[in-house]
Design a protein around this motif. Structure first.
Motif, PDB file in Angstrom:
ATOM      1  N   ALA A 292      81.296  33.761  39.535  1.00 56.56           N
ATOM      2  CA  ALA A 292      80.515  33.996  38.316  1.00 56.56           C
ATOM      3  C   ALA A 292      81.435  34.451  37.202  1.00 56.56           C
ATOM      4  O   ALA A 292      82.379  35.218  37.433  1.00 56.56           O
ATOM      5  CB  ALA A 292      79.438  35.051  38.561  1.00 56.56           C
ATOM      6  N   SER A 293      81.154  33.977  35.993  1.00 57.28           N
ATOM      7  CA  SER A 293      81.919  34.420  34.828  1.00 57.28           C
ATOM      8  C   SER A 293      81.470  35.819  34.418  1.00 57.28           C
ATOM      9  O   SER A 293      80.423  36.314  34.843  1.00 57.28           O
ATOM     10  CB  SER A 293      81.702  33.455  33.661  1.00 57.28           C
ATOM     11  OG  SER A 293      80.346  33.524  33.214  1.00 57.28           O
ATOM     12  N   ALA A 294      82.262  36.451  33.562  1.00 56.82           N
ATOM     13  CA  ALA A 294      81.892  37.770  33.045  1.00 56.82           C
ATOM     14  C   ALA A 294      80.574  37.696  32.274  1.00 56.82           C
ATOM     15  O   ALA A 294      79.727  38.590  32.372  1.00 56.82           O
ATOM     16  CB  ALA A 294      83.006  38.303  32.155  1.00 56.82           C
ATOM     17  N   THR A 295      80.390  36.612  31.513  1.00 60.24           N
ATOM     18  CA  THR A 295      79.156  36.452  30.740  1.00 60.24           C
ATOM     19  C   THR A 295      77.950  36.325  31.651  1.00 60.24           C
ATOM     20  O   THR A 295      76.885  36.917  31.406  1.00 60.24           O
ATOM     21  CB  THR A 295      79.252  35.210  29.838  1.00 60.24           C
ATOM     22  OG1 THR A 295      80.360  35.368  28.943  1.00 60.24           O
ATOM     23  CG2 THR A 295      77.977  35.025  29.031  1.00 60.24           C
ATOM     24  N   PHE A 296      78.099  35.559  32.742  1.00 58.40           N
ATOM     25  CA  PHE A 296      76.995  35.406  33.682  1.00 58.40           C
ATOM     26  C   PHE A 296      76.697  36.727  34.381  1.00 58.40           C
ATOM     27  O   PHE A 296      75.536  37.078  34.596  1.00 58.40           O
ATOM     28  CB  PHE A 296      77.324  34.317  34.701  1.00 58.40           C
ATOM     29  CG  PHE A 296      76.190  33.980  35.632  1.00 58.40           C
ATOM     30  CD1 PHE A 296      74.886  33.863  35.164  1.00 58.40           C
ATOM     31  CD2 PHE A 296      76.417  33.768  36.977  1.00 58.40           C
ATOM     32  CE1 PHE A 296      73.839  33.551  36.019  1.00 58.40           C
ATOM     33  CE2 PHE A 296      75.378  33.447  37.845  1.00 58.40           C
ATOM     34  CZ  PHE A 296      74.090  33.347  37.360  1.00 58.40           C
ATOM     35  N   ARG A 297      77.746  37.485  34.716  1.00 59.78           N
ATOM     36  CA  ARG A 297      77.526  38.795  35.350  1.00 59.78           C
ATOM     37  C   ARG A 297      76.779  39.735  34.405  1.00 59.78           C
ATOM     38  O   ARG A 297      75.948  40.541  34.840  1.00 59.78           O
ATOM     39  CB  ARG A 297      78.856  39.399  35.776  1.00 59.78           C
ATOM     40  CG  ARG A 297      79.364  38.893  37.121  1.00 59.78           C
ATOM     41  CD  ARG A 297      80.552  39.695  37.622  1.00 59.78           C
ATOM     42  NE  ARG A 297      80.804  39.426  39.032  1.00 59.78           N
ATOM     43  CZ  ARG A 297      81.557  38.434  39.488  1.00 59.78           C
ATOM     44  NH1 ARG A 297      82.144  37.607  38.626  1.00 59.78           N
ATOM     45  NH2 ARG A 297      81.720  38.253  40.788  1.00 59.78           N
ATOM     46  N   GLU A 298      77.060  39.640  33.130  1.00 63.07           N
ATOM     47  CA  GLU A 298      76.350  40.476  32.162  1.00 63.07           C
ATOM     48  C   GLU A 298      74.861  40.140  32.164  1.00 63.07           C
ATOM     49  O   GLU A 298      74.001  41.027  32.120  1.00 63.07           O
ATOM     50  CB  GLU A 298      76.939  40.260  30.772  1.00 63.07           C
ATOM     51  CG  GLU A 298      76.360  41.159  29.706  1.00 63.07           C
ATOM     52  CD  GLU A 298      77.046  40.988  28.364  1.00 63.07           C
ATOM     53  OE1 GLU A 298      76.484  41.454  27.355  1.00 63.07           O
ATOM     54  OE2 GLU A 298      78.149  40.387  28.322  1.00 63.07           O
ATOM     55  N   GLN A 299      74.543  38.847  32.258  1.00 64.95           N
ATOM     56  CA  GLN A 299      73.143  38.438  32.328  1.00 64.95           C
ATOM     57  C   GLN A 299      72.508  38.892  33.643  1.00 64.95           C
ATOM     58  O   GLN A 299      71.370  39.393  33.669  1.00 64.95           O
ATOM     59  CB  GLN A 299      73.045  36.916  32.189  1.00 64.95           C
ATOM     60  CG  GLN A 299      73.506  36.392  30.831  1.00 64.95           C
ATOM     61  CD  GLN A 299      73.599  34.881  30.800  1.00 64.95           C
ATOM     62  OE1 GLN A 299      73.616  34.217  31.835  1.00 64.95           O
ATOM     63  NE2 GLN A 299      73.670  34.314  29.598  1.00 64.95           N
ATOM     64  N   LEU A 300      73.258  38.724  34.740  1.00 60.21           N
ATOM     65  CA  LEU A 300      72.745  39.146  36.042  1.00 60.21           C
ATOM     66  C   LEU A 300      72.472  40.645  36.075  1.00 60.21           C
ATOM     67  O   LEU A 300      71.497  41.094  36.684  1.00 60.21           O
ATOM     68  CB  LEU A 300      73.748  38.798  37.148  1.00 60.21           C
ATOM     69  CG  LEU A 300      73.900  37.323  37.519  1.00 60.21           C
ATOM     70  CD1 LEU A 300      75.029  37.160  38.534  1.00 60.21           C
ATOM     71  CD2 LEU A 300      72.596  36.770  38.091  1.00 60.21           C
ATOM     72  N   LEU A 301      73.331  41.412  35.411  1.00 62.49           N
ATOM     73  CA  LEU A 301      73.151  42.859  35.419  1.00 62.49           C
ATOM     74  C   LEU A 301      71.809  43.251  34.822  1.00 62.49           C
ATOM     75  O   LEU A 301      71.100  44.107  35.369  1.00 62.49           O
ATOM     76  CB  LEU A 301      74.294  43.524  34.644  1.00 62.49           C
ATOM     77  CG  LEU A 301      74.248  45.047  34.573  1.00 62.49           C
ATOM     78  CD1 LEU A 301      74.292  45.665  35.963  1.00 62.49           C
ATOM     79  CD2 LEU A 301      75.399  45.577  33.719  1.00 62.49           C
ATOM     80  N   ARG A 302      71.420  42.632  33.723  1.00 65.89           N
ATOM     81  CA  ARG A 302      70.125  42.944  33.113  1.00 65.89           C
ATOM     82  C   ARG A 302      68.973  42.518  34.031  1.00 65.89           C
ATOM     83  O   ARG A 302      68.003  43.259  34.222  1.00 65.89           O
ATOM     84  CB  ARG A 302      70.015  42.246  31.756  1.00 65.89           C
ATOM     85  CG  ARG A 302      70.997  42.757  30.714  1.00 65.89           C
ATOM     86  CD  ARG A 302      70.680  42.183  29.332  1.00 65.89           C
ATOM     87  NE  ARG A 302      71.622  42.655  28.335  1.00 65.89           N
ATOM     88  CZ  ARG A 302      72.709  41.997  27.953  1.00 65.89           C
ATOM     89  NH1 ARG A 302      72.983  40.812  28.494  1.00 65.89           N
ATOM     90  NH2 ARG A 302      73.520  42.501  27.053  1.00 65.89           N
ATOM     91  N   VAL A 303      69.105  41.321  34.599  1.00 62.03           N
ATOM     92  CA  VAL A 303      68.033  40.791  35.451  1.00 62.03           C
ATOM     93  C   VAL A 303      67.838  41.663  36.688  1.00 62.03           C
ATOM     94  O   VAL A 303      66.703  42.015  37.048  1.00 62.03           O
ATOM     95  CB  VAL A 303      68.349  39.340  35.867  1.00 62.03           C
ATOM     96  CG1 VAL A 303      67.374  38.867  36.951  1.00 62.03           C
ATOM     97  CG2 VAL A 303      68.281  38.415  34.660  1.00 62.03           C
ATOM     98  N   TYR A 304      68.935  42.048  37.340  1.00 60.36           N
ATOM     99  CA  TYR A 304      68.808  42.797  38.589  1.00 60.36           C
ATOM    100  C   TYR A 304      68.547  44.281  38.350  1.00 60.36           C
ATOM    101  O   TYR A 304      67.986  44.956  39.231  1.00 60.36           O
ATOM    102  CB  TYR A 304      70.022  42.535  39.485  1.00 60.36           C
ATOM    103  CG  TYR A 304      69.858  41.188  40.161  1.00 60.36           C
ATOM    104  CD1 TYR A 304      69.244  41.084  41.399  1.00 60.36           C
ATOM    105  CD2 TYR A 304      70.233  40.011  39.506  1.00 60.36           C
ATOM    106  CE1 TYR A 304      69.030  39.852  41.995  1.00 60.36           C
ATOM    107  CE2 TYR A 304      70.023  38.771  40.086  1.00 60.36           C
ATOM    108  CZ  TYR A 304      69.411  38.701  41.328  1.00 60.36           C
ATOM    109  OH  TYR A 304      69.175  37.477  41.902  1.00 60.36           O
ATOM    110  N   THR A 305      68.880  44.774  37.172  1.00 61.06           N
ATOM    111  CA  THR A 305      68.433  46.113  36.794  1.00 61.06           C
ATOM    112  C   THR A 305      66.917  46.125  36.690  1.00 61.06           C
ATOM    113  O   THR A 305      66.243  47.039  37.203  1.00 61.06           O
ATOM    114  CB  THR A 305      69.058  46.542  35.462  1.00 61.06           C
ATOM    115  OG1 THR A 305      70.485  46.625  35.609  1.00 61.06           O
ATOM    116  CG2 THR A 305      68.523  47.891  35.013  1.00 61.06           C
ATOM    117  N   LYS A 306      66.377  45.121  36.044  1.00 61.33           N
ATOM    118  CA  LYS A 306      64.920  45.017  35.923  1.00 61.33           C
ATOM    119  C   LYS A 306      64.264  44.916  37.293  1.00 61.33           C
ATOM    120  O   LYS A 306      63.231  45.564  37.559  1.00 61.33           O
ATOM    121  CB  LYS A 306      64.555  43.805  35.067  1.00 61.33           C
ATOM    122  CG  LYS A 306      63.056  43.612  34.858  1.00 61.33           C
ATOM    123  CD  LYS A 306      62.769  42.404  33.965  1.00 61.33           C
ATOM    124  CE  LYS A 306      61.268  42.187  33.817  1.00 61.33           C
ATOM    125  NZ  LYS A 306      60.977  40.999  32.965  1.00 61.33           N
TER     126      LYS A 306
END
Length: 296
Positions: free
Chosen positions: A265-279
């Motif tokens: 995963a790219s850094a940008t994708f990880r940033e998106q994943l972080l928001r999704v999995y925090t939720k």
């Protein structure tokens, strides 16, 4: 593939392990716990120790017990023994939620809680729940025992506050009280490690959040607290709108330029994943806090 030649020693006590570490301090030495990280690294050539010290049979480093309000986990306690403990489920719900998602049955039978935290792989599942559970890591070395607060423990990729002459012997967890613990994870399809994993420990008073700790692993080179999320929800109602708004603050205080980027995963994708999995972690916490009322 086969590992390079090495000398093997099996320690039967903490003192014997420390003596062996001291005796071989001038050589490349590795400690063998469950072996699920070290042995593949040796077979692939990524690690080539001269000396292997097996600490898996040290009885004093096995088991889960409670003293007062503190849960004590022996560093060599296998994952499965940990999650089968009712004391663990009561005192450390976020850690239990994460360990239940580690690997598969074979991995959980052999892998150890302490081995995971000592190895400090940023994509492993325990750094985030250890942070939110406010654990203390107890190490023993030539100068005796010392306690390391978890906030001072993780330094970077595979880097911790453990000294080269120290052995992690146990993990102490303060009681979670009435808090609920969750862990939401986007697993790598190839390894099962966390591309992103978010842990939450939430205590409510009526409809409002009394205390909350949220952490993540798999995003940066070490586990991190998500303080923006915590600030957004403290004193608030744990409803969908509040959770959505809080998840948008998952990167607050984090340097997104330092997010990991690899073939998974790219850094940008990880940033998106972080928001999704925090939720997702927060939504699961909301469901758990609402369930007693629903049962009434």
């Amino acid at each position: 593939m086969f590992p390079d030649q090495f000398d093997y020693y099996k320690a039967e006590s903490v003192s014997e392990a420390l003596d062996l570490m001291d005796e071989h301090s001038g050589e490349e030495t590795e400690l063998l716990a469950g072996g699920h990280s070290l042995l593949p690294a040796m077979k692939s050539g990524l690690s080539s120790p001269d000396v292997l010290i097996d600490i898996g049979s040290i009885d004093s480093m096995h088991g889960v017990s409670v003293e007062g309000d503190t849960l004590s986990i022996g560093a060599m306690t296998p994952y499965d023994d940990f999650i089968e403990s009712e004391d663990a489920r009561t005192h450390a719900p976020a850690l239990v939620a994460a360990v239940e998602q580690v690997g598969d049955t074979q991995v959980r039978n052999m892998g150890t809680v302490g081995g995971n935290l000592a190895h400090a792989d940023p994509a492993s599942d325990l750094p985030a729940p250890a942070l939110v559970s406010d654990v203390t890591l107890v190490a023993e070395g030539p100068d005796g025992e010392r306690e390391i607060p978890v906030d001072d423990y993780f330094f970077g990729m595979y880097a911790t506050a453990l000294g080269p002459d120290e052995l992690l012997t146990r993990i102490e967890v303060p009681s979670a009280g009435d808090a609920v613990g969750t862990y939401a994870k986007k697993a790598s399809p190839s390894s099962g490690y966390a591309m992103t994993g978010v842990a939450a420990l939430v205590e409510t008073d009526g409809d409002s959040v009394q205390s909350i700790r949220v952490g993540a692993n798999g995003v940066m080179d070490h586990g991190v607290r998500l303080e923006g999320v915590e600030d957004a929800l403290t004193g608030e109602t744990l409803d969908d709108d509040a959770i959505e708004a809080a998840a948008e603050r998952a990167t607050d205080g984090l340097d997104t330029d330092m997010f990991m980027s690899d073939l998974q995963a790219s850094a940008t994708f990880r940033e998106q994943l972080l928001r999704v999995y925090t939720k997702r972690a927060l939504s699961e916490a909301a469901e758990q806090t609402a369930s007693p009322a629903a049962a009434d």
